[in-house]
Design an enzyme around this catalytic site. Structure first.
Site, PDB file in Angstrom:
ATOM      1  CB  THR A   1      -0.904   0.001   1.241  1.00  0.00           C
ATOM      2  OG1 THR A   1      -1.723  -1.167   1.225  1.00  0.00           O
ATOM      3  CG2 THR A   1      -1.795   1.233   1.273  1.00  0.00           C
TER       4      THR A   1
ATOM      5  CD  GLU B   1      -1.557  -4.783   9.484  1.00  0.00           C
ATOM      6  OE1 GLU B   1      -0.591  -5.501   9.840  1.00  0.00           O
ATOM      7  OE2 GLU B   1      -1.408  -3.661   8.994  1.00  0.00           O
TER       8      GLU B   1
END
Length: 387
Positions: free
Chosen positions: A157, A365
């Protein structure tokens, strides 16, 4: 146990909510569908100081408490989860530099990262190494006062905007166990040999790019070794991902909140058989379930954030919040779509985007199944408690 906000947190949430309602929600659907980058929204986030959330005040940031950190990602994700991604990776990286960087590195980068003049992300994942970070193949070979980096990264990202970009590498590929030979380098993305190969097409999580990177003999000064000591990279990354988990939990709460709002509005407005569909018991049961699960996820996320502010190690607690909230987001998005009936499948309604955005929360995550094992191990070792 006090679940109320202090005055500063309350004002902060009101400011965020006003920003989201006025600048994100009116454009989110159209911009997401057209693939337009949210330049104006990013500019406002800079003005609000949000790029400095995880930067200590001494370096020009907000130095926000974790509850305020959570509020930010909840509110922005209520408007458009992709926007939260732009801020999320940047904040995790800032947190990592602030906690583990040398004083020189902090002073070089943090003030400009806090204002958004510089932006950043974090490059961990590779084509053959996601959850198993010790399996990365990117190497950094020491040559004099530089490292020469070779390898590739996936799903990064902010890749087209990040500079510096923390990159997890193996400075000693022969180390056993592997984590002892892993380090993080703060890579200048304008360096020769650093290439953004492509943007990866995605089901959801649009508005921010997710890219594949290649590093081909990229020369990185030895002074860019995070913390100045080799072999600390995996520990540095994992300690920062603890913050990333409450970030994902908060984004999940934001998605679930928006799903609730859209379902409630539609149930009041849509009529069938001469009455609002909200008068039917089947719809009422789904609304009640969405609201109940949403509030439980919110309280668990705020609890995890408050524990982090209290200085408690949060491997299990942040994992619990992330697992529960992300599963809640998935279910709430699906139930909101069902309440909308056929219209829920239409790209003209918000719930279709929520349905596409929610699955990433159960993957990012640390996948939920992996986090469940992390939670269980902490419980078995007596490092986490329930009750």
């Amino acid at each position: 146990m006090d679940f109320s906000f202090n005055d500063e947190q309350r004002l902060f949430r009101e400011t965020l909510r006003d920003f989201v309602d006025k600048e994100i929600i009116p454009v989110a659907r159209d911009w997401e569908q057209s693939g337009r980058y949210p330049t104006e929204i990013v500019a406002t986030m800079r003005e609000l100081g949000l790029f400095g959330l995880a930067v200590p005040q001494e370096y020009g940031g907000l130095g926000a408490d974790t509850v305020s950190f959570v509020l930010t990602f909840e509110e922005i994700s209520r408007g458009w989860m992709g926007i939260a991604g732009i801020l999320g990776s940047h904040s995790v990286s800032c947190f990592m530099i602030a906690r583990h960087g040398t004083e020189e590195q902090k002073r070089q980068y943090l003030p400009r990262l806090a204002t958004g003049e510089l932006r950043t992300g974090i490059a961990l994942t590779e084509p053959n190494a996601g959850t198993d970070l010790q399996g990365i193949r990117t190497t950094a070979r020491k040559e004099g006062d530089h490292y020469v980096v070779n390898g590739s990264k996936m799903w990064i990202t902010n890749a087209r905007y990040a500079n510096p970009l923390p990159v997890l590498v193996k400075t000693d590929p022969t180390a056993s166990p592997a984590h002892r030979g892993m380090s993080i380098l703060l890579v200048d993305t304008t360096s020769e040999g650093f290439t953004v190969e492509k943007d990866i097409p995605k089901l959801g999580y649009k508005g921010t790019e997710s890219c594949e990177l290649r590093l081909d003999n990229v020369r990185v000064p030895a002074s860019a070794l995070l913390g100045g000591v080799e072999g600390q990279g995996l520990r540095q990354a994992l300690s920062s991902l603890e913050t990333g988990r409450v970030n994902i939990a908060a984004r999940s709460v934001g998605i679930a909140q928006r799903a609730y709002e859209e379902a409630l509005r539609y149930a009041r407005e849509r009529e069938a058989f001469g009455q609002p569909i909200g008068d039917f018991q089947a719809v009422q049961i789904k609304l009640a379930e969405i609201a109940t699960q949403l509030q439980a996820a919110r309280l668990m996320t705020y609890w995890a954030a408050s524990q982090m502010d209290a200085g408690v190690r949060m491997d299990a607690e942040s994992g619990m919040a992330k697992v529960f909230s992300s599963e809640t987001a998935l279910q709430c998005a699906l139930d909101a779509m069902r309440i909308h009936g056929g219209y829920g499948y239409s790209a003209e309604f918000e719930v279709e985007r929520l349905y596409r955005d929610a699955p990433l929360m159960a993957i990012g995550e640390g996948t939920n199944d992996v986090l469940r094992t992390v939670i269980a191990k902490a419980l078995l070792k007596g490092k986490a408690h329930v009750g």
